[in-house]
Design an enzyme around this catalytic site. Structure first.
Site, mmCIF file in Angstrom:
data_model
loop_
_atom_site.group_PDB
_atom_site.id
_atom_site.type_symbol
_atom_site.label_atom_id
_atom_site.label_comp_id
_atom_site.label_asym_id
_atom_site.label_seq_id
_atom_site.Cartn_x
_atom_site.Cartn_y
_atom_site.Cartn_z
ATOM 1 N N ASP A 16 0.810 -1.217 0.000
ATOM 2 C CA ASP A 16 0.000 0.000 0.000
ATOM 3 C C ASP A 16 0.843 1.267 0.000
ATOM 4 O O ASP A 16 0.605 2.177 -0.805
ATOM 5 C CB ASP A 16 -0.954 0.005 1.198
ATOM 6 C CG ASP A 16 -2.102 -0.979 1.030
ATOM 7 O OD1 ASP A 16 -2.319 -1.447 -0.102
ATOM 8 O OD2 ASP A 16 -2.773 -1.293 2.021
ATOM 9 N N ARG A 97 2.029 5.737 17.100
ATOM 10 C CA ARG A 97 1.478 6.644 16.083
ATOM 11 C C ARG A 97 1.768 8.122 16.341
ATOM 12 O O ARG A 97 2.132 8.848 15.411
ATOM 13 C CB ARG A 97 -0.023 6.400 15.903
ATOM 14 C CG ARG A 97 -0.390 4.988 15.461
ATOM 15 C CD ARG A 97 0.595 4.421 14.473
ATOM 16 N NE ARG A 97 0.197 3.138 13.924
ATOM 17 C CZ ARG A 97 1.054 2.187 13.607
ATOM 18 N NH1 ARG A 97 2.349 2.353 13.854
ATOM 19 N NH2 ARG A 97 0.660 1.066 13.061
ATOM 20 N N ASP A 126 -5.716 3.801 13.118
ATOM 21 C CA ASP A 126 -4.480 4.533 12.840
ATOM 22 C C ASP A 126 -4.712 5.802 12.029
ATOM 23 O O ASP A 126 -4.015 6.798 12.216
ATOM 24 C CB ASP A 126 -3.469 3.630 12.123
ATOM 25 C CG ASP A 126 -2.801 2.652 13.077
ATOM 26 O OD1 ASP A 126 -2.831 2.908 14.296
ATOM 27 O OD2 ASP A 126 -2.256 1.644 12.612
ATOM 28 N N SER A 177 -2.902 -9.495 9.234
ATOM 29 C CA SER A 177 -2.394 -8.130 9.257
ATOM 30 C C SER A 177 -1.605 -7.969 10.554
ATOM 31 O O SER A 177 -2.169 -8.124 11.635
ATOM 32 C CB SER A 177 -3.551 -7.130 9.192
ATOM 33 O OG SER A 177 -3.068 -5.815 9.369
#
Length: 399
Positions: A16, A97, A126, A177
């Site tokens: 991605d 993050r 996220d 994932s």
């Protein structure tokens, strides 16, 4: 669809974020893409990641080693706050993050970029954490999220990338994932999407299966100074070393596996698997040391603060005014949280078996039931009368 001329892209080297590079240029008219990969102790060699970004069309490819800051400025404050989202998840991914957002904003300001981009989809947490953190740090930067808008399946995304020389994954893609950093791993998708199915052993990497753990317990001692872990078994460890070493020790005993149904901010319930050996032990040990060194009213009041703190971090509000105010409260509470906690690791469990502190509020001659008892038992009767007086009056009035 020109939105920005120069963009700093949060880059992982995956499909991605690699496809984001040509997509930003071809579809959205971005002139220059600078990628930034953050080294959070995920264990990957980041030089190939840096080179892949350049091959995928990035003008510059940056790597930021932020492991020490990750532990000192994000993990340790969370430990001081005993931060567990929904009383279980020690926030390993969520804590990363705001730090990634910080280095993205710093890079954008250094290179004169007018936008930040990331590869998050529209279903996860996220995207919120990145967007809100960037807006808090520099509200003038635009935020681009191609994967939230391009509407391509994984197969279509891979095909799009191949048109621009981005190779498709060589091996069969994992059905899971996975996000990993120094604090642990989060695993979702695949068979895990059925909450009734036991997670297959293959998904775990940091923690041993109970059947494979040692048959003898291991005792460790963790030293804290003002609520921050500083020593392991009497030896000073720098922040990164302490987390790495404790991950290995606790993981060897199967400690730190979490299987939970989690309430995401976007309103979806998600089945999440976490491995967080060090953080699991450290939060448990820190909370126990607080029980020895903080007064009862402060301990009880802080529990509510910890709940709010955990939700703020999970929901992407690390840089919010409320979080800053809670930080000030928590730091004040930690002034006397110094001492050592003894932990017994055995078959997936971390048992607190001892604690000591020069600031202890535990008074042996008041707590004992032996001959050394100094507690004035006669005083109890008057105390109980006054304490129970409202209840007594209420009962008299209602009968």
């Amino acid at each position: 669809m020109g939105r920005a001329k120069k963009v700093v892209l949060a880059y992982s080297g995956g499909v991605d974020t690699s496809v984001c590079i040509p997509y930003l240029k071809q579809e959205w008219g971005v002139e220059e893409v600078i990628t930034l990969a953050a080294d959070l102790g995920q264990g990957d060699e980041l030089e190939p990641v840096r080179e892949k970004a350049l091959k995928s069309g990035a003008e510059e490819s940056l790597v930021a080693d932020v492991k020490e800051s990750f532990v000192k400025d994000y993990a340790f404050p969370a430990i001081q706050a005993n931060a567990l989202y929904e009383n279980r998840y020690p926030l390993g991914t969520a804590l990363a993050r705001p730090l990634i957002a910080k280095v993205l904003v710093e890079a954008a300001e250094k290179y004169g970029a007018d936008a930040i981009a990331h590869g998050c989809t529209g279903k996860g947490n996220d995207q919120v954490r990145f967007d809100v953190s960037v807006a808090a740090l520099n509200p003038h930067l635009k935020i681009l999220a191609p994967a939230r808008e391009w509407g391509m399946s994984r197969e279509e995304t891979i095909a799009y990338g191949e048109k621009f020389g981005i190779p498709s994954p060589v091996k069969k893609s994992s059905p899971y994932s996975i996000d990993r950093n120094l604090l642990g791993r989060s695993i979702e998708a695949g068979v895990l999407e059925d909450p009734a199915i036991e997670p297959p052993e293959e998904i775990y990497l940091m923690t041993k299966a109970i059947a494979n753990t040692p048959n003898e317990p291991e005792y460790i001692e963790i030293g804290f100074n003002r609520g921050i872990p500083t020593t392991l078994n009497g030896e000073y460890k720098n922040p990164v070393e302490l987390i790495e070493h404790l991950n290995q020790i606790a993981g060897n005993h199967g400690v730190g596996r979490i299987d939970m149904i989690e309430n995401r901010l976007v309103g979806i319930k998600s089945r999440e698997i976490y491995e967080a050996p060090a953080m699991t032990v450290l939060v448990q040990a820190h909370r126990d040391l607080e029980s020895l060194t903080l007064t009862a009213d402060l301990t009880h009041y802080k529990r509510g603060i910890e709940e709010t703190y955990s939700q703020l971090v999970y929901n992407g509000l690390w840089y919010s005014p409320l979080k800053a105010a809670l930080d000030a409260f928590i730091q004040k509470t930690q002034e006397r949280v110094c001492g050592t906690v003894r932990v017994k690791l055995f078959k997936g469990n971390a048992f607190i078996v001892g604690r000591s502190s020069e600031n202890t509020l535990y008074t042996p001659d008041l707590a004992t039931y032996g001959a050394d008892d100094k507690f004035d038992h006669k005083a109890a009767e008057g105390f109980i009368y006054v304490w129970g007086l409202p209840t007594r009056i209420w009962s008299q009035q209602t009968r």
